[in-house]
Design a protein around this motif. Sequence first.
Motif, PDB file in Angstrom:
ATOM      1  N   ASN A  74      38.573  38.302  34.371  1.00 55.39           N
ATOM      2  CA  ASN A  74      37.508  39.083  34.984  1.00 55.39           C
ATOM      3  C   ASN A  74      37.818  39.298  36.472  1.00 55.39           C
ATOM      4  OD1 ASN A  74      36.597  36.867  36.540  1.00 55.39           O
ATOM      5  ND2 ASN A  74      35.198  36.214  34.945  1.00 55.39           N
ATOM      6  N   LYS A  75      36.960  40.039  37.149  1.00 52.26           N
ATOM      7  CA  LYS A  75      37.176  40.430  38.531  1.00 52.26           C
ATOM      8  C   LYS A  75      37.358  39.222  39.457  1.00 52.26           C
ATOM      9  CE  LYS A  75      34.552  43.720  39.937  1.00 52.26           C
ATOM     10  NZ  LYS A  75      33.447  44.527  40.454  1.00 52.26           N
ATOM     11  N   GLU A  76      36.503  38.224  39.312  1.00 49.87           N
ATOM     12  CA  GLU A  76      36.579  37.057  40.186  1.00 49.87           C
ATOM     13  C   GLU A  76      37.877  36.277  39.962  1.00 49.87           C
ATOM     14  OE1 GLU A  76      33.732  37.945  38.533  1.00 49.87           O
ATOM     15  OE2 GLU A  76      32.795  38.703  40.358  1.00 49.87           O
ATOM     16  N   GLU A  77      38.295  36.145  38.702  1.00 49.16           N
ATOM     17  CA  GLU A  77      39.536  35.439  38.388  1.00 49.16           C
ATOM     18  C   GLU A  77      40.738  36.176  38.982  1.00 49.16           C
ATOM     19  OE1 GLU A  77      38.254  33.455  34.083  1.00 49.16           O
ATOM     20  OE2 GLU A  77      39.088  35.501  34.141  1.00 49.16           O
ATOM     21  N   VAL A  78      40.748  37.489  38.838  1.00 44.41           N
ATOM     22  CA  VAL A  78      41.827  38.302  39.397  1.00 44.41           C
ATOM     23  C   VAL A  78      41.846  38.167  40.914  1.00 44.41           C
ATOM     24  CG1 VAL A  78      42.634  40.670  39.759  1.00 44.41           C
ATOM     25  CG2 VAL A  78      41.912  39.948  37.486  1.00 44.41           C
ATOM     26  N   SER A  79      40.680  38.242  41.532  1.00 44.18           N
ATOM     27  CA  SER A  79      40.574  38.135  42.980  1.00 44.18           C
ATOM     28  C   SER A  79      41.131  36.808  43.477  1.00 44.18           C
ATOM     29  CB  SER A  79      39.116  38.290  43.402  1.00 44.18           C
ATOM     30  OG  SER A  79      38.978  38.115  44.794  1.00 44.18           O
ATOM     31  N   GLN A  80      40.746  35.715  42.835  1.00 44.46           N
ATOM     32  CA  GLN A  80      41.200  34.395  43.258  1.00 44.46           C
ATOM     33  C   GLN A  80      42.686  34.172  42.974  1.00 44.46           C
ATOM     34  OE1 GLN A  80      38.545  31.578  41.452  1.00 44.46           O
ATOM     35  NE2 GLN A  80      36.857  32.066  42.840  1.00 44.46           N
ATOM     36  N   LYS A  81      43.118  34.518  41.783  1.00 47.22           N
ATOM     37  CA  LYS A  81      44.500  34.234  41.375  1.00 47.22           C
ATOM     38  C   LYS A  81      45.512  35.046  42.180  1.00 47.22           C
ATOM     39  CE  LYS A  81      47.582  33.881  37.439  1.00 47.22           C
ATOM     40  NZ  LYS A  81      47.729  33.925  36.005  1.00 47.22           N
ATOM     41  N   TYR A  82      45.192  36.329  42.466  1.00 47.22           N
ATOM     42  CA  TYR A  82      46.145  37.209  43.115  1.00 47.22           C
ATOM     43  C   TYR A  82      45.793  37.530  44.562  1.00 47.22           C
ATOM     44  CZ  TYR A  82      47.911  37.769  38.395  1.00 47.22           C
ATOM     45  OH  TYR A  82      48.423  37.523  37.146  1.00 47.22           O
ATOM     46  N   GLN A  83      44.747  36.856  45.087  1.00 47.21           N
ATOM     47  CA  GLN A  83      44.345  37.070  46.484  1.00 47.21           C
ATOM     48  C   GLN A  83      44.024  38.542  46.762  1.00 47.21           C
ATOM     49  OE1 GLN A  83      44.401  34.178  48.644  1.00 47.21           O
ATOM     50  NE2 GLN A  83      44.619  33.255  46.649  1.00 47.21           N
ATOM     51  N   ILE A  84      43.310  39.153  45.842  1.00 50.54           N
ATOM     52  CA  ILE A  84      42.914  40.555  45.986  1.00 50.54           C
ATOM     53  C   ILE A  84      41.422  40.582  46.298  1.00 50.54           C
ATOM     54  CG2 ILE A  84      42.709  42.795  44.836  1.00 50.54           C
ATOM     55  CD1 ILE A  84      45.018  41.902  43.003  1.00 50.54           C
ATOM     56  N   PRO A  85      41.053  41.204  47.406  1.00 53.82           N
ATOM     57  CA  PRO A  85      39.628  41.258  47.739  1.00 53.82           C
ATOM     58  C   PRO A  85      38.815  41.956  46.645  1.00 53.82           C
ATOM     59  CG  PRO A  85      40.980  42.060  49.561  1.00 53.82           C
ATOM     60  CD  PRO A  85      41.891  41.882  48.392  1.00 53.82           C
ATOM     61  N   VAL A  86      37.635  41.437  46.371  1.00 55.04           N
ATOM     62  CA  VAL A  86      36.757  42.035  45.361  1.00 55.04           C
ATOM     63  C   VAL A  86      36.450  43.477  45.723  1.00 55.04           C
ATOM     64  CG1 VAL A  86      34.462  41.907  44.307  1.00 55.04           C
ATOM     65  CG2 VAL A  86      35.790  39.823  44.626  1.00 55.04           C
ATOM     66  N   SER A  87      36.335  43.769  47.019  1.00 58.54           N
ATOM     67  CA  SER A  87      36.053  45.148  47.445  1.00 58.54           C
ATOM     68  C   SER A  87      37.158  46.099  46.995  1.00 58.54           C
ATOM     69  CB  SER A  87      35.877  45.224  48.961  1.00 58.54           C
ATOM     70  OG  SER A  87      37.050  44.794  49.619  1.00 58.54           O
ATOM     71  N   LEU A  88      38.408  45.626  46.988  1.00 55.42           N
ATOM     72  CA  LEU A  88      39.511  46.459  46.517  1.00 55.42           C
ATOM     73  C   LEU A  88      39.415  46.662  45.009  1.00 55.42           C
ATOM     74  CD1 LEU A  88      42.540  47.363  47.899  1.00 55.42           C
ATOM     75  CD2 LEU A  88      43.102  46.059  45.882  1.00 55.42           C
ATOM     76  N   LEU A  89      39.019  45.624  44.302  1.00 62.12           N
ATOM     77  CA  LEU A  89      38.844  45.756  42.848  1.00 62.12           C
ATOM     78  C   LEU A  89      37.718  46.736  42.543  1.00 62.12           C
ATOM     79  CD1 LEU A  89      39.245  42.004  41.859  1.00 62.12           C
ATOM     80  CD2 LEU A  89      40.927  43.828  41.600  1.00 62.12           C
ATOM     81  N   ASP A  90      36.651  46.682  43.325  1.00 63.33           N
ATOM     82  CA  ASP A  90      35.548  47.640  43.151  1.00 63.33           C
ATOM     83  C   ASP A  90      36.048  49.065  43.367  1.00 63.33           C
ATOM     84  OD1 ASP A  90      33.742  45.609  42.615  1.00 63.33           O
ATOM     85  OD2 ASP A  90      33.033  45.491  44.692  1.00 63.33           O
ATOM     86  N   GLU A  91      36.844  49.239  44.409  1.00 64.35           N
ATOM     87  CA  GLU A  91      37.406  50.566  44.713  1.00 64.35           C
ATOM     88  C   GLU A  91      38.274  51.045  43.550  1.00 64.35           C
ATOM     89  OE1 GLU A  91      37.943  53.808  47.453  1.00 64.35           O
ATOM     90  OE2 GLU A  91      36.745  52.013  47.760  1.00 64.35           O
ATOM     91  N   TYR A  92      39.129  50.168  43.063  1.00 62.66           N
ATOM     92  CA  TYR A  92      40.014  50.484  41.941  1.00 62.66           C
ATOM     93  C   TYR A  92      39.206  50.936  40.725  1.00 62.66           C
ATOM     94  CZ  TYR A  92      43.447  49.521  38.202  1.00 62.66           C
ATOM     95  OH  TYR A  92      44.276  49.602  37.119  1.00 62.66           O
TER      96      TYR A  92
END
Length: 117
Positions: free
Chosen positions: A2-20
């Motif tokens: 999920n978004k939070e797991e991806v954010s933590q594991k790959y150091q990707i800001p949630v805001s970038l995932l939202d944009e994506y």
Amino acid sequence: MNKEEVSQKYQIPVSLLDEYESWGLCNVVKFVMGEWQYDDQDIERLSTIMALHDMGFKNDEIEKYMRLLLETKNSADEIIQLLTKKRQNKLDQIHFQEKQLERIDYLRYKIKKSQEK
């Protein structure tokens, strides 16, 4: 993942995932039990997005690049143009900063010369 797991594991800001997600490029991403689920292909795309972001691409440029990348027909020339333009902008910035350094060095030189007198 999920978004939070991806954010933590790959150091990707949630805001970038939202944009994506807002770009609609994540056609492989599935919405399961109220959460987006990312697969390996999405992670690879996000890696490209992060690299473009680190190179100074703006969000609209990244979105355009990614759309062209996913549109396999006749997009290579347009991608090359986009990259060439970004490269030239970076070179212009470097040249401007080199001139600034020359000015700083000149001022330092003048001060050192005045101290010698």
